[in-house]
Design an enzyme around this catalytic site. Structure first.
Site, mmCIF file in Angstrom:
data_model
loop_
_atom_site.group_PDB
_atom_site.id
_atom_site.type_symbol
_atom_site.label_atom_id
_atom_site.label_comp_id
_atom_site.label_asym_id
_atom_site.label_seq_id
_atom_site.Cartn_x
_atom_site.Cartn_y
_atom_site.Cartn_z
ATOM 1 N N GLU A 160 41.557 27.418 41.574
ATOM 2 C CA GLU A 160 42.313 27.943 40.434
ATOM 3 C C GLU A 160 42.189 29.460 40.371
ATOM 4 O O GLU A 160 41.289 30.058 40.945
ATOM 5 C CB GLU A 160 41.824 27.329 39.126
ATOM 6 C CG GLU A 160 40.316 27.152 38.991
ATOM 7 C CD GLU A 160 39.494 28.403 39.074
ATOM 8 O OE1 GLU A 160 39.907 29.418 38.477
ATOM 9 O OE2 GLU A 160 38.440 28.405 39.721
ATOM 10 N N GLU A 302 38.837 29.826 42.991
ATOM 11 C CA GLU A 302 39.830 29.875 44.076
ATOM 12 C C GLU A 302 39.726 28.681 45.032
ATOM 13 O O GLU A 302 40.477 28.607 45.993
ATOM 14 C CB GLU A 302 39.709 31.156 44.912
ATOM 15 C CG GLU A 302 39.853 32.440 44.153
ATOM 16 C CD GLU A 302 39.684 33.676 45.030
ATOM 17 O OE1 GLU A 302 39.604 33.532 46.278
ATOM 18 O OE2 GLU A 302 39.622 34.782 44.476
#
Length: 329
Positions: A160, A302
């Site tokens: 994310e 991420e």
């Protein structure tokens, strides 16, 4: 019985009994999920969902909200940590804009456009999303997972990007686990002590405002994020598809808390890649009974933990498929 055969196969490898520790447990988990003594990892992907958060107006992050937009450009240019680690370890990367406050000129081989709205609303004053927006974000995750499944992918990690999303994750953790809010709130992108105190005060106000939200989707709608909803939907779809799910850090695990509340059996699909340095993550993992593969003090998100743990997952499968048994001695 398949489980007994797999255990016997692992125990009969050319090693002392149990000598490969957690790798043996991992090999057993993957083989049982795939219902075979010869499991395979096919076309691994990391899916990174990006969105902004209206709550950043309350000063809950050390970084300004426009960093989300800039980081998506960085993903597209190949310059982020997740780009480096995916390339290094042979995973494909897709980035999905489900709610970034900014427009990208065109989609490319890395970027998928599925914008629901330009960020959530300020949950201090109103629900972060409407029920329809939350459902649409979850559908985005489901759609992307089905898309990579049709590329013969059977193992998918979730990452994310969204400035302010540790606040949403802390609120989800608080509601789904019952841990006191101070135990759920950490430094996020690097708040000092005064910043953490301010963040906690804001989140206490948010929790009180939305105290009536008790059902899983109502909680997600009230205090979640568009990218968190997309990850929750994607995880649920991956479980329905029989895929392995790589769970990253604090934010991704908050999405799993939602998915787990809706489908408790999802845990058999999950490989917990690392324990984040974010304060609440260890308690989340304990709540789920999870043992992470790595503990590197990461707090980037991420999906980086997924990409870094993937070689260990390959090693577990390689051990089961390719290591000789005692019969050769």
């Amino acid at each position: 019985m398949l489980e007994e055969r797999i255990r016997q196969l692992i125990d009969n490898k050319t090693k002392p009994l149990g000598a490969l520790g957690r790798l043996e447990d991992l090999a057993l988990q993957i083989a049982l999920l795939q219902q075979t003594e010869t499991p395979r990892l096919e076309n691994p992907h990391v899916l990174v969902f990006a969105a902004d958060h209206g709550l950043t107006a309350e000063g809950v992050s050390a970084y300004p909200a426009d960093v989300t937009f800039g980081m998506v450009h960085n993903f597209m240019a190949g310059g982020a940590a997740i780009n480096v680690f995916c390339k290094q370890n042979g995973l494909s990367l897709l980035v999905c804009d489900v709610g970034v406050n900014g427009s990208f000129d065109q989609a490319g081989p890395t970027l998928v456009k599925y914008k629901i709205r330009p960020g959530t609303r300020n949950m201090r004053y109103e629900p972060a999303m409407t029920p329809d927006e939350c459902a649409a974000a979850m559908d985005a995750g489901r759609t992307l997972v089905d898309g990579v499944r049709h590329r013969d992918c059977n193992i998918v990690g979730f990452g994310e990007m969204g400035i302010g999303n540790t606040s949403a994750a802390a609120l989800l953790m608080h509601r789904f686990t019952g841990f006191p809010l101070p135990q759920c709130v950490g430094r996020g992108t690097g708040l000092d002590d005064a910043g953490v105190a301010r963040k906690l005060a804001v989140l206490q106000a948010v929790a009180e405002r939305h105290a009536d939200a008790t059902q899983p989707l109502d909680v997600l709608t009230a205090v979640g994020g568009l990218e968190i909803a997309a990850i929750a939907g994607g995880m649920l779809q991956a479980a329905e598809n029989g895929m392995l799910i790589l769970v990253d850090g604090f934010i991704a695990t908050s999405a799993l808390l939602v998915a787990h509340a809706l489908n408790p059996s999802i845990l058999k699909n999950c490989i917990f890649c690392h324990q984040s340095d974010e304060a609440g993550h260890r308690f989340m993992l304990d709540f789920l009974g999870a043992k992470p593969l790595l503990n590197l003090d990461l707090r980037l998100g991420e999906g980086t933990g997924c990409a870094l743990a993937y070689p260990l997952i390959q090693a577990a499968v390689g051990m089961l498929n390719d290591m000789a048994t005692m019969d050769v001695l």
